[in-house]
Design an enzyme around this catalytic site. Structure first.
Site, PDB file in Angstrom:
ATOM      1  N   HIS A 143       0.840  -1.205   0.000  1.00 24.32           N
ATOM      2  CA  HIS A 143       0.000   0.000   0.000  1.00 24.32           C
ATOM      3  C   HIS A 143       0.872   1.252   0.000  1.00 24.32           C
ATOM      4  O   HIS A 143       2.051   1.194   0.339  1.00 24.32           O
ATOM      5  CB  HIS A 143      -0.932   0.028   1.224  1.00 24.32           C
ATOM      6  CG  HIS A 143      -2.138  -0.859   1.074  1.00 24.32           C
ATOM      7  ND1 HIS A 143      -2.126  -2.196   1.422  1.00 24.32           N
ATOM      8  CD2 HIS A 143      -3.401  -0.613   0.605  1.00 24.32           C
ATOM      9  CE1 HIS A 143      -3.308  -2.739   1.175  1.00 24.32           C
ATOM     10  NE2 HIS A 143      -4.108  -1.801   0.685  1.00 24.32           N
ATOM     11  N   LYS A 147      -0.693   5.017   4.325  1.00 23.59           N
ATOM     12  CA  LYS A 147      -1.659   4.109   4.976  1.00 23.59           C
ATOM     13  C   LYS A 147      -1.378   4.048   6.468  1.00 23.59           C
ATOM     14  O   LYS A 147      -0.237   3.877   6.904  1.00 23.59           O
ATOM     15  CB  LYS A 147      -1.592   2.709   4.348  1.00 23.59           C
ATOM     16  CG  LYS A 147      -2.624   1.760   4.949  1.00 23.59           C
ATOM     17  CD  LYS A 147      -2.881   0.548   4.078  1.00 23.59           C
ATOM     18  CE  LYS A 147      -3.850  -0.427   4.742  1.00 23.59           C
ATOM     19  NZ  LYS A 147      -5.177   0.141   5.015  1.00 23.59           N
TER      20      LYS A 147
HETATM   21  P1  NAD Z   1      -7.573   9.327   4.072  1.00 24.71           P
HETATM   22  O1  NAD Z   1      -6.672   9.621   5.212  1.00 24.71           O
HETATM   23  O2  NAD Z   1      -7.187   9.832   2.708  1.00 24.71           O
HETATM   24  O3  NAD Z   1      -9.061   9.856   4.358  1.00 24.71           O
HETATM   25  C1  NAD Z   1      -9.690   9.735   5.605  1.00 24.71           C
HETATM   26  C2  NAD Z   1     -10.467  11.020   5.813  1.00 24.71           C
HETATM   27  O4  NAD Z   1     -11.265  10.867   6.973  1.00 24.71           O
HETATM   28  C3  NAD Z   1      -9.548  12.240   6.021  1.00 24.71           C
HETATM   29  O5  NAD Z   1      -9.937  13.287   5.139  1.00 24.71           O
HETATM   30  C4  NAD Z   1      -9.801  12.599   7.479  1.00 24.71           C
HETATM   31  O6  NAD Z   1      -9.682  13.990   7.719  1.00 24.71           O
HETATM   32  C5  NAD Z   1     -11.249  12.112   7.655  1.00 24.71           C
HETATM   33  N1  NAD Z   1     -11.626  11.950   9.057  1.00 24.71           N
HETATM   34  C6  NAD Z   1     -10.880  11.481  10.099  1.00 24.71           C
HETATM   35  N2  NAD Z   1     -11.579  11.553  11.255  1.00 24.71           N
HETATM   36  C7  NAD Z   1     -12.791  12.068  10.925  1.00 24.71           C
HETATM   37  C8  NAD Z   1     -13.949  12.392  11.685  1.00 24.71           C
HETATM   38  N3  NAD Z   1     -14.008  12.215  13.014  1.00 24.71           N
HETATM   39  N4  NAD Z   1     -15.028  12.902  11.018  1.00 24.71           N
HETATM   40  C9  NAD Z   1     -14.997  13.104   9.687  1.00 24.71           C
HETATM   41  N5  NAD Z   1     -13.912  12.834   8.918  1.00 24.71           N
HETATM   42  C10 NAD Z   1     -12.827  12.324   9.529  1.00 24.71           C
HETATM   43  O7  NAD Z   1      -7.732   7.735   4.036  1.00 24.71           O
HETATM   44  P2  NAD Z   1      -8.344   6.813   2.886  1.00 24.71           P
HETATM   45  O8  NAD Z   1      -7.246   6.300   2.024  1.00 24.71           O
HETATM   46  O9  NAD Z   1      -9.512   7.492   2.263  1.00 24.71           O
HETATM   47  O10 NAD Z   1      -8.845   5.569   3.768  1.00 24.71           O
HETATM   48  C11 NAD Z   1      -9.756   5.737   4.859  1.00 24.71           C
HETATM   49  C12 NAD Z   1     -10.003   4.401   5.520  1.00 24.71           C
HETATM   50  O11 NAD Z   1     -10.615   3.512   4.590  1.00 24.71           O
HETATM   51  C13 NAD Z   1      -8.718   3.698   5.984  1.00 24.71           C
HETATM   52  O12 NAD Z   1      -8.989   3.001   7.182  1.00 24.71           O
HETATM   53  C14 NAD Z   1      -8.421   2.721   4.868  1.00 24.71           C
HETATM   54  O13 NAD Z   1      -7.650   1.613   5.259  1.00 24.71           O
HETATM   55  C15 NAD Z   1      -9.817   2.329   4.466  1.00 24.71           C
HETATM   56  N6  NAD Z   1      -9.992   1.842   3.099  1.00 24.71           N
HETATM   57  C16 NAD Z   1     -10.861   0.819   2.946  1.00 24.71           C
HETATM   58  C17 NAD Z   1     -11.133   0.349   1.685  1.00 24.71           C
HETATM   59  C18 NAD Z   1     -12.153  -0.761   1.518  1.00 24.71           C
HETATM   60  O14 NAD Z   1     -12.429  -1.182   0.371  1.00 24.71           O
HETATM   61  N7  NAD Z   1     -12.767  -1.212   2.609  1.00 24.71           N
HETATM   62  C19 NAD Z   1     -10.504   0.906   0.558  1.00 24.71           C
HETATM   63  C20 NAD Z   1      -9.619   1.965   0.752  1.00 24.71           C
HETATM   64  C21 NAD Z   1      -9.379   2.426   2.032  1.00 24.71           C
END
Ligand code: NAD
Length: 259
Positions: A143, A147
């Site tokens: 990743h 991450k």
């Molecule tokens: P990222 O850091 O780019 O985005 C996360 C966002 O959430 C950020 O903008 C952050 O400011 C916001 N955030 C944090 N706390 C918050 C709150 N209390 N209220 C509102 N917003 C809040 O991360 P990402 O790459 O978008 O991934 C996010 C999560 O999803 C991670 O845990 C990642 O592992 C997971 N993910 C899952 C899948 C899947 O298919 N299940 C795919 C990609 C990523």
């Protein structure tokens, strides 16, 4: 139109879902929720808390942070809103908050929302069924450098799939190996290795190794749209489902393929 409350809207996945909603008919983004520090200045339709926005009949879609996921799950249960949850790295209490919410509303939770990984998991089951039980299993995931958690939720799900097939005593995960004289590989060990760097979106390889031969089952996500379209298919499923904790397999089985 299904009203979505998008939590983590300014993040990588939040932006991918915004793009997918523009392509797929049937959804409207009712609110974009972000941490106050990350709110885009001057943009309408954004807020720092879902409390003011979430109502019965909405579907919250969250790819944010484990604490935010747990709080949102509780709020969804209180308000009668469905939940599509993608955040990985939840601790036991946060996981229980999601499970508790699923007793009152529909929740789809998946470590990976891509159709390709759903098929990879099925292919792994078929391979484990066909191969001799002594074949070694190693999981390698890659990743991007930002991450937050390791190993990935998908790698843990794949290791769990091996354990459910072979029995927990015959499938003991080892997170990384060495350094030093680590000795021969114990029977039943599952090596889980996390590579971090650059901008890899998500790459999972399951290596199955026997005597003088090996095979690899591998999925590579090249674009977050693969996850975003799966999340929208899950949102459509949630909008019509009763309370329960569902996975992507349930979404696919109900005839909601990713568009
Ligand atoms: P990222 O850091 O780019 O985005 C996360 C966002 O959430 C950020 O903008 C952050 O400011 C916001 N955030 C944090 N706390 C918050 C709150 N209390 N209220 C509102 N917003 C809040 O991360 P990402 O790459 O978008 O991934 C996010 C999560 O999803 C991670 O845990 C990642 O592992 C997971 N993910 C899952 C899948 C899947 O298919 N299940 C795919 C990609 C990523």
């Amino acid at each position: 139109m299904i009203p979505l409350v998008l939590v983590g809207a300014a993040g990588r996945m939040g932006r991918a879902i915004e793009l997918a909603v523009a392509e797929v008919p049937g959804f409207v983004i009712k609110a974009r929720v972000e941490r106050a520090a990350s709110l885009p200045g001057g943009a309408a339709g954004w807020c720092a808390d879902a409390v003011a926005m979430l109502a019965a009949g909405d579907v919250a879609v969250e790819f944010s942070d484990p604490a935010a996921c747990a709080a949102l799950a509780t709020l969804c249960a209180e308000r009668g809103a469905g939940l599509v949850s993608g955040t990985s790295g939840l601790d036991a209490a946060q996981d229980e908050a999601v499970r508790a919410a699923a007793r009152r509303v529909a929740v789809v939770r998946a470590a990976n929302f891509s159709v390709g990984v759903a098929v990879l998991r099925r292919a792994l089951q078929a391979a484990l069924e066909a191969l001799p039980p002594g074949w070694d299993v190693e999981i390698v995931e890659r990743h991007h450098r930002r991450k937050a958690d390791s190993p990935s939720g998908t790698a843990l799900a794949l290791a769990g799939d091996v354990a459910s097939r072979r029995g927990a005593e015959n499938a003991v995960p080892l997170f990384g190996r060495g350094p030093g004289r680590t000795g021969p590989r114990p029977v039943g060990e599952i090596g889980v290795h996390s590579v971090r760097g650059g901008t890899w979106v998500g790459d999972h390889a399951v290596l199955l190794a026997g005597e003088g031969e090996w095979l690899e089952l591998r999925h590579v996500a090249q674009d977050r749209q693969a996850f975003a379209h799966g999340a929208l298919a899950a949102a459509r499923f949630v909008a019509g489902a009763g309370p329960g904790l569902y996975g992507l397999e349930d979404v696919l089985a109900a005839g909601h393929p990713a568009p």
